[in-house]
Design a protein around this motif. Structure first.
Motif, mmCIF file in Angstrom:
data_model
loop_
_atom_site.group_PDB
_atom_site.id
_atom_site.type_symbol
_atom_site.label_atom_id
_atom_site.label_comp_id
_atom_site.label_asym_id
_atom_site.label_seq_id
_atom_site.Cartn_x
_atom_site.Cartn_y
_atom_site.Cartn_z
ATOM 1 N N THR A 4 -8.490 5.873 55.301
ATOM 2 C CA THR A 4 -9.660 5.693 56.153
ATOM 3 C C THR A 4 -9.549 6.569 57.396
ATOM 4 O O THR A 4 -10.490 7.238 57.780
ATOM 5 C CB THR A 4 -9.800 4.208 56.550
ATOM 6 N N GLN A 5 -8.329 6.571 58.001
ATOM 7 C CA GLN A 5 -8.128 7.377 59.204
ATOM 8 C C GLN A 5 -8.296 8.858 58.908
ATOM 9 O O GLN A 5 -8.959 9.568 59.649
ATOM 10 C CB GLN A 5 -6.718 7.134 59.750
ATOM 11 N N SER A 6 -7.719 9.301 57.781
ATOM 12 C CA SER A 6 -7.817 10.721 57.475
ATOM 13 C C SER A 6 -9.255 11.102 57.133
ATOM 14 O O SER A 6 -9.694 12.174 57.495
ATOM 15 C CB SER A 6 -6.856 11.108 56.366
ATOM 16 N N MET A 7 -9.983 10.186 56.468
ATOM 17 C CA MET A 7 -11.380 10.470 56.155
ATOM 18 C C MET A 7 -12.196 10.563 57.440
ATOM 19 O O MET A 7 -13.080 11.404 57.556
ATOM 20 C CB MET A 7 -11.971 9.382 55.245
ATOM 21 N N THR A 135 -19.785 11.300 51.604
ATOM 22 C CA THR A 135 -20.120 10.323 50.562
ATOM 23 C C THR A 135 -18.905 9.779 49.815
ATOM 24 O O THR A 135 -18.969 8.686 49.263
ATOM 25 C CB THR A 135 -21.114 10.915 49.525
ATOM 26 N N GLU A 136 -17.807 10.552 49.787
ATOM 27 C CA GLU A 136 -16.623 10.096 49.044
ATOM 28 C C GLU A 136 -15.740 9.188 49.905
ATOM 29 O O GLU A 136 -15.661 9.370 51.123
ATOM 30 C CB GLU A 136 -15.807 11.298 48.553
ATOM 31 N N LYS A 137 -15.080 8.235 49.232
ATOM 32 C CA LYS A 137 -14.188 7.309 49.943
ATOM 33 C C LYS A 137 -12.891 8.013 50.338
ATOM 34 O O LYS A 137 -12.276 7.691 51.335
ATOM 35 C CB LYS A 137 -13.863 6.119 49.036
ATOM 36 N N SER A 138 -12.448 8.919 49.492
ATOM 37 C CA SER A 138 -11.227 9.672 49.781
ATOM 38 C C SER A 138 -11.337 11.066 49.169
ATOM 39 O O SER A 138 -12.132 11.265 48.250
ATOM 40 C CB SER A 138 -10.018 8.951 49.202
ATOM 41 N N GLU B 41 -9.392 2.859 38.171
ATOM 42 C CA GLU B 41 -10.683 2.454 37.613
ATOM 43 C C GLU B 41 -11.845 2.838 38.530
ATOM 44 O O GLU B 41 -12.833 2.129 38.669
ATOM 45 C CB GLU B 41 -10.695 0.942 37.291
ATOM 46 N N GLU B 42 -11.678 3.997 39.171
ATOM 47 C CA GLU B 42 -12.733 4.512 40.049
ATOM 48 C C GLU B 42 -13.634 5.512 39.314
ATOM 49 O O GLU B 42 -14.588 6.014 39.876
ATOM 50 C CB GLU B 42 -12.114 5.194 41.282
ATOM 51 N N TYR B 43 -13.243 5.817 38.093
ATOM 52 C CA TYR B 43 -14.025 6.759 37.297
ATOM 53 C C TYR B 43 -14.016 6.332 35.838
ATOM 54 O O TYR B 43 -12.958 6.011 35.287
ATOM 55 C CB TYR B 43 -13.445 8.183 37.430
#
Lengths: 141, 86
Positions: A4-7, A135-138, B41-43
């Motif tokens: 989260t921090q790096s994002m 848009t991406e979580k990581s 299981e993210e994809y």
């Protein structure tokens, strides 16, 4: 937590790149019209440096630039899906932005400067990466 | 159309086989980061990719992938010991 921090830092870097690019164009356009050449040059240099540093940190080091410019044959099915999704969104946003700029240019009868044209080309290349960053979580490429 | 979540046993099977993510990725022809996405299981994999994974593990596709969550190993063992007791 670390992800989260790096994002957050990547998103901040991306935002900084966008803002510095916008500031460079706006300042250049104002500087040319109001003849603030010396002042414009003094402010443009730190803005260019900011753009360069934030671009290296948030696009080059994270692999965003490399990912969005990879040939299709080098992408697997998950990456193809991500690239396709980001390009579709980036295309829509860029088309809206360019149409708005064209409208302003037409209404106020402004000449298109080389800085604006180059910035738009650069932004077109950045857009898919910007979409992925927001848009991406990581980011794992 | 909203995609359903596909559950899988890839991580357990990969560890059981003693192969790394990079090795598995090379064998099924994807980027090694994609193995992480699949294991978390993210994809959801395509049918072709699911078959390639099944070929590596030498198991039927429905043993590796399911639309329902898999039971944990402790649950399976518990149920098995209860059955044996009966």
């Amino acid at each position: 937590m670390k992800t989260t921090q790096s994002m957050t830092s990547i998103r901040l870097g991306v935002l900084l790149s966008m803002l510095s690019l916008i500031a460079i164009v706006v300042l250049f356009e104002l500087g040319i019209r109001l003849e603030w050449i010396a002042l414009m040059l003094i402010i443009e240099i730190p803005l260019l440096l900011t753009l360069l540093i934030s671009f290296i940190l948030s696009f080059m080091r994270t692999g965003l630039w490399k990912f969005t410019h990879k040939p299709i044959k080098d992408l697997d099915e998950r990456e193809l899906e991500l690239a396709s999704k980001s390009l579709r969104t980036a295309y829509s946003l860029f088309a809206i932005l360019v149409l708005c700029i064209l409208l302003v240019i037409a209404v106020f009868n402004i000449a298109v400067s080389i800085i604006l044209a180059v910035s738009l080309i650069f932004l077109a290349h950045l857009m898919p990466g910007i979409v992925i960053a927001f848009t991406e979580k990581s980011l794992r490429f | 159309m909203e995609n359903r979540k596909i559950y899988n046993r890839m991580m357990i099977l990969r560890k059981e086989k003693g192969i790394s993510r990079v090795e598995l990725a090379e064998r099924i022809g994807v980027n090694f980061q994609t193995i992480g996405y699949l294991e978390r299981e993210e994809y959801n994999p395509s049918l072709d990719l699911a078959f390639r994974i099944a070929e590596v593990f030498e198991l039927p596709v429905d043993v590796i992938f399911s639309t329902n969550p898999f039971q944990s190993i402790s649950q399976i063992l518990k149920e098995r010991s209860m059955e044996e007791e009966r």
